[in-house]
Design an enzyme around this catalytic site. Structure first.
Site, PDB file in Angstrom:
ATOM      1  N   GLU A   1      -9.751   6.023   2.891  1.00 53.05           N
ATOM      2  CA  GLU A   1     -10.594   4.941   3.383  1.00 53.05           C
ATOM      3  C   GLU A   1      -9.678   3.761   3.652  1.00 53.05           C
ATOM      4  OE1 GLU A   1      -9.962   5.326   0.220  1.00 53.05           O
ATOM      5  OE2 GLU A   1      -9.389   3.278  -0.305  1.00 53.05           O
TER       6      GLU A   1
ATOM      7  N   LYS B   1       0.812  -1.223   0.000  1.00 51.36           N
ATOM      8  CA  LYS B   1       0.000   0.000   0.000  1.00 51.36           C
ATOM      9  C   LYS B   1       0.845   1.272   0.000  1.00 51.36           C
ATOM     10  CE  LYS B   1      -4.115  -1.983   0.218  1.00 51.36           C
ATOM     11  NZ  LYS B   1      -5.083  -1.824  -0.880  1.00 51.36           N
TER      12      LYS B   1
ATOM     13  N   SER C   1       1.716  -9.645  -0.990  1.00 48.07           N
ATOM     14  CA  SER C   1       1.383  -8.221  -0.886  1.00 48.07           C
ATOM     15  C   SER C   1       1.574  -7.633   0.506  1.00 48.07           C
ATOM     16  CB  SER C   1      -0.055  -7.983  -1.348  1.00 48.07           C
ATOM     17  OG  SER C   1      -0.959  -8.776  -0.600  1.00 48.07           O
TER      18      SER C   1
HETATM   19  C1  LIG Z   1      -1.705  -7.024   2.337  1.00 47.91           C
HETATM   20  C2  LIG Z   1      -2.833  -6.646   1.468  1.00 47.91           C
HETATM   21  N1  LIG Z   1      -2.987  -7.261   0.290  1.00 47.91           N
HETATM   22  C3  LIG Z   1      -4.013  -6.964  -0.537  1.00 47.91           C
HETATM   23  C4  LIG Z   1      -4.961  -6.032  -0.201  1.00 47.91           C
HETATM   24  C5  LIG Z   1      -6.096  -5.794  -1.153  1.00 47.91           C
HETATM   25  O1  LIG Z   1      -6.014  -4.597  -1.842  1.00 47.91           O
HETATM   26  P1  LIG Z   1      -5.639  -4.577  -3.369  1.00 47.91           P
HETATM   27  O2  LIG Z   1      -6.503  -5.553  -4.064  1.00 47.91           O
HETATM   28  O3  LIG Z   1      -5.906  -3.177  -3.786  1.00 47.91           O
HETATM   29  O4  LIG Z   1      -4.206  -4.914  -3.492  1.00 47.91           O
HETATM   30  C6  LIG Z   1      -4.845  -5.355   1.012  1.00 47.91           C
HETATM   31  C7  LIG Z   1      -5.841  -4.329   1.398  1.00 47.91           C
HETATM   32  O5  LIG Z   1      -5.930  -3.855   2.478  1.00 47.91           O
HETATM   33  C8  LIG Z   1      -3.750  -5.665   1.866  1.00 47.91           C
HETATM   34  O6  LIG Z   1      -3.607  -5.067   3.041  1.00 47.91           O
END
Ligand SMILES: Cc1ncc(COP(=O)(O)O)c(C=O)c1O
Lengths: 416, 278
Positions: A131, A109, A398
């Site tokens: 948000e 993020k 992620s």
């Molecule tokens: C670690 C992590 N992965 C994925 C997401 C999902 O968001 P996005 O699909 O925008 O990557 C989030 C959202 O809070 C997250 O914290």
């Protein structure tokens, strides 16, 4: 690294080698998806944002500032890690993890909030709003706001405030005001409604840092471009490591920012299969899930046209996922386009499958993943098993799982 | 001539400003809405804005959000709202009805189907908060084929260029949102409204309605001096909310409130209190 400074549209030309992919169009459309479905009050501010963004993309100073922040503050480039033990156990393709969990604040993020905060500063805005679902985007926003000395208000559904306590506390430590949103389903979509209401009211001094590739144009493009550093690095890293492109990419899809960040620089590499993984919650057949691409249909929400979870009357439905970050009834419009065009394939993984993958990676590799990322891991596990050991899969890890300790413990019948 | 155009022409001929109440269809229950619409007309409403409930009312403040939630709890859908208009039309063929809401229920119904059904039900136009002119072309075309107006919003942030762009597609009337914010929010500033309405009139030859922030007779009177229509929403919906447990009292109470607004507007129009029979 980062976005090329010498070309205002560099970001759109990146995905590939001889790629004809050039999305979105000038009005923010990805085929029938995307666009600017907002109240008139926000149209001019969005035009201004687009102008400022294009100016920054063409400005070498902005680019070098962004590059320096990503390197010295976020810790980029993030490593590419060959999960050898896990790959051996699966007995199929080699699995590589892009370690976004090692970024400052623990997820991808921050790549986006660093970029948007620099943009906010350029535009002379003094107040930041955001948000958040899991709290990762809220923390990443509060972090950059603290660093730049900007006032920060984060909207978070009451349900998420309860299940992500640690992140709420982190945001408050960082000086942000966290507002618990009590309307609607009291999750991410309602937090986004409330942030939009704030923006419409305070549009003169306020910059809205949207946390994913959703919202009205130019947000889906801008967030994608800031997150594309993931895919650019990963593409160079895996080429260097293995001498070839991966056979498949896998990433979880909430709003879709970590996924698009990884996918985008590979879109022109047609030999690379692309898989996005949504949250199947209790199971698609139960209706208690958060999988609009897999089980929804197109509609308009939060400023863009995209796949949604909605009923026959066009009301947005409540979603369910064990991971707060995937608990959203919509998805970034570019994913809708990638689905319809066939360039990417979308599947869904249930709470239980994600939890199993969470434990599995923790025990085999000593890496505790975020529950969101665990959805991608579960899908990659199944996919790898169908592939040969000389093939490879690149998974976007992620985020890290620290924020999910309470949720996992609770699921295991423990109270921390 | 459309009902909306006819109504504004008739009012202009008498030097009067339109009073336009907004209520959420089906709030607090579906049975109240049609009798309430008739009561509002009897109390001096010239055009009615009927809110179509949507699960994610991004441009609305808490008062209309709660009205939406009450209506949705009763399962009120766009189809039912069209039924209410049809029932209203059985007794009232003159008062224009404009639907106000968000795009998604119309997306799901389909633009062509919505336009046909709305036209057949006796709807005169729609005001879709999250549909700026940039995205409106297809729906405008289909609505126009059915004789329906797509009423556009203009905001304090709308530049001269944007007002011109809106002028190219607008029909019926235009709605100037007098404050930056959500419905029911701040207090309005009558002096800045006059300037902006002047800017709008310089480019758009349609009646100009003003809404957001009109809470009482005083503000209604102020706005009536510059606008062709005074649009009142949250102040009415808040009163409905306070009577949600005794819904049979709603039509009378709202009529009384509108009567006060009507009188103030008449004074502002210089037609005097009750001097013109309607
Ligand atoms: C670690 C992590 N992965 C994925 C997401 C999902 O968001 P996005 O699909 O925008 O990557 C989030 C959202 O809070 C997250 O914290």
């Amino acid at each position: 690294m980062a976005i090329h400074a010498d070309n205002s549209h560099a970001s759109r030309m990146e995905p590939g080698r001889e790629s004809a992919y050039d999305m979105p169009d000038a009005n923010g459309h990805f085929g029938p998806y995307g666009g600017m479905f907002v109240a008139e009050t926000l149209m001019y501010p969005l035009e201004e944002l687009l102008k400022a963004y294009e100016g920054c993309m063409a400005d070498p100073l902005f680019q070098s500032e962004l590059d320096a922040d990503l390197r010295d503050y976020v810790g980029r480039p993030s490593p590419l890690y060959h999960a050898e033990r896990w790959s051996r156990e699966v007995g199929g393709a080699q699995i590589y993890l892009k370690r976004e969990d090692l970024n400052h604040t623990g997820a991808h993020k921050v790549n986006n909030t660093i970029g948007q905060a620099l943009l906010a500063k350029r535009m002379g805005k003094t107040r930041i709003i955001a948000e958040t679902g899991a709290g990762q985007h809220g923390v990443a926003t509060a972090t950059v706001a603290a660093r730049l000395g900007l006032e920060c208000v984060v909207y978070m559904g009451e349900v998420d405030v309860a299940r992500q306590e640690a992140n709420v506390y982190r945001m408050r430590l960082l000086g942000a005001q966290v507002v618990a949103v009590k309307s609607g389903s009291r999750t991410l979509k309602d937090a986004m409604n409330e942030a939009m209401r704030d923006w419409v009211t305070n549009v003169d001094n306020t910059f809205y840092i949207i946390g994913t590739v959703a919202g009205p144009h130019p947000y889906p493009m801008l967030v994608r471009d800031f997150q594309a550093v993931i895919g650019r690095e990963a593409r160079a890293q895996i080429l260097e490591r293995t001498g070839r492109l991966p056979d498949a990419l896998v990433a979880c899809v909430g709003g879709g920012s970590n996924a698009l960040g990884l996918f985008y620089p590979f879109i022109g590499d047609t030999e690379v299969a692309i898989y996005g993984v949504e949250a199947a919650g209790d199971g698609l057949e139960t209706g208690r899930h958060a999988a609009p691409l897999t089980a929804g249909r197109p509609g308009v929400l939060h400023g863009n046209r995209t796949y949604l979870m909605e009923d026959d009357n066009g009301q947005i439905m409540e979603t369910h996922s064990i991971s707060a970050g995937l608990d959203y009834p919509g998805v970034g419009p570019e994913h809708s386009w990638l689905k319809d065009s066939g360039r990417a394939t979308y599947g869904a993984v249930s709470d239980d499958e994600a939890l199993a993958a969470f434990h599995h990676l923790t025990r085999t590799e000593g890496i505790i993943p975020a529950l969101e990322s665990s959805h991608a891991l579960a899908y990659a596990h199944t996919l790898a098993a169908t592939m040969r050991p000389d093939q490879s899969i690149l998974v976007n890890l992620s985020g890290r799982g620290d924020k999910d300790m309470h949720t996992v413990a609770h699921h295991d019948g423990l109270v921390l | 001539m459309s009902r909306i155009a006819a109504r504004f022409e008739q009012l202009a001929g008498r030097g009067r400003t339109a009073l336009v109440p907004f209520v959420t269809a089906g709030d607090p229950n579906p049975e109240v809405t049609v009798p309430l619409m008739h009561a509002m007309v009897a109390a001096g409403a010239d055009l009615i804005e009927l809110g179509v409930p949507f699960s994610d009312p991004m441009a609305d403040g808490p008062v209309i959000q709660r009205a939406t939630e009450r209506a949705l709890a009763r399962g009120v859908s766009l189809t039912q709202v069209l039924e209410m208009v049809r029932a209203f039309r059985a007794q009232d063929q003159d008062t224009p009805v404009v639907l106000m809401g968000y795009l998604n229920p119309i997306e799901v119904m389909g633009y062509a189907s919505f336009s046909e059904q709305a036209g057949a039900a006796g709807v005169d136009g729609a005001l879709i908060v999250d549909l700026p002119p940039e995205e409106g072309h297809d729906l405008i075309t289909m609505m126009r084929d059915q004789g329906l107006d797509l009423v556009n919003l203009i905001a304090p942030t709308s530049t001269e260029a944007r007002i011109a762009k809106i002028g190219q597609v607008a029909s019926g009337f235009v709605y100037y949102v007098s404050i930056k914010g959500v419905t029911g929010a701040a207090h309005l500033d009558a002096s800045t409204i006059a300037d902006k309405v002047g800017e709008i009139r310089a480019q758009i030859r349609l009646p100009v309605g003003v809404g957001f922030g009109i809470k009482d007779a005083e503000t209604a009177g102020q706005v009536a001096r510059v606008a062709d229509a005074v649009i009142v929403g949250s102040a009415i919906v808040g009163r409905i909310e306070s009577l949600a447990d005794t819904p049979e009292r709603i039509p009378e109470s709202i009529a009384e409130f509108l009567g006060g607004l009507r009188a103030a507007i008449d004074v502002a129009d210089g037609v005097g209190h009750g001097s013109t029979s309607r």
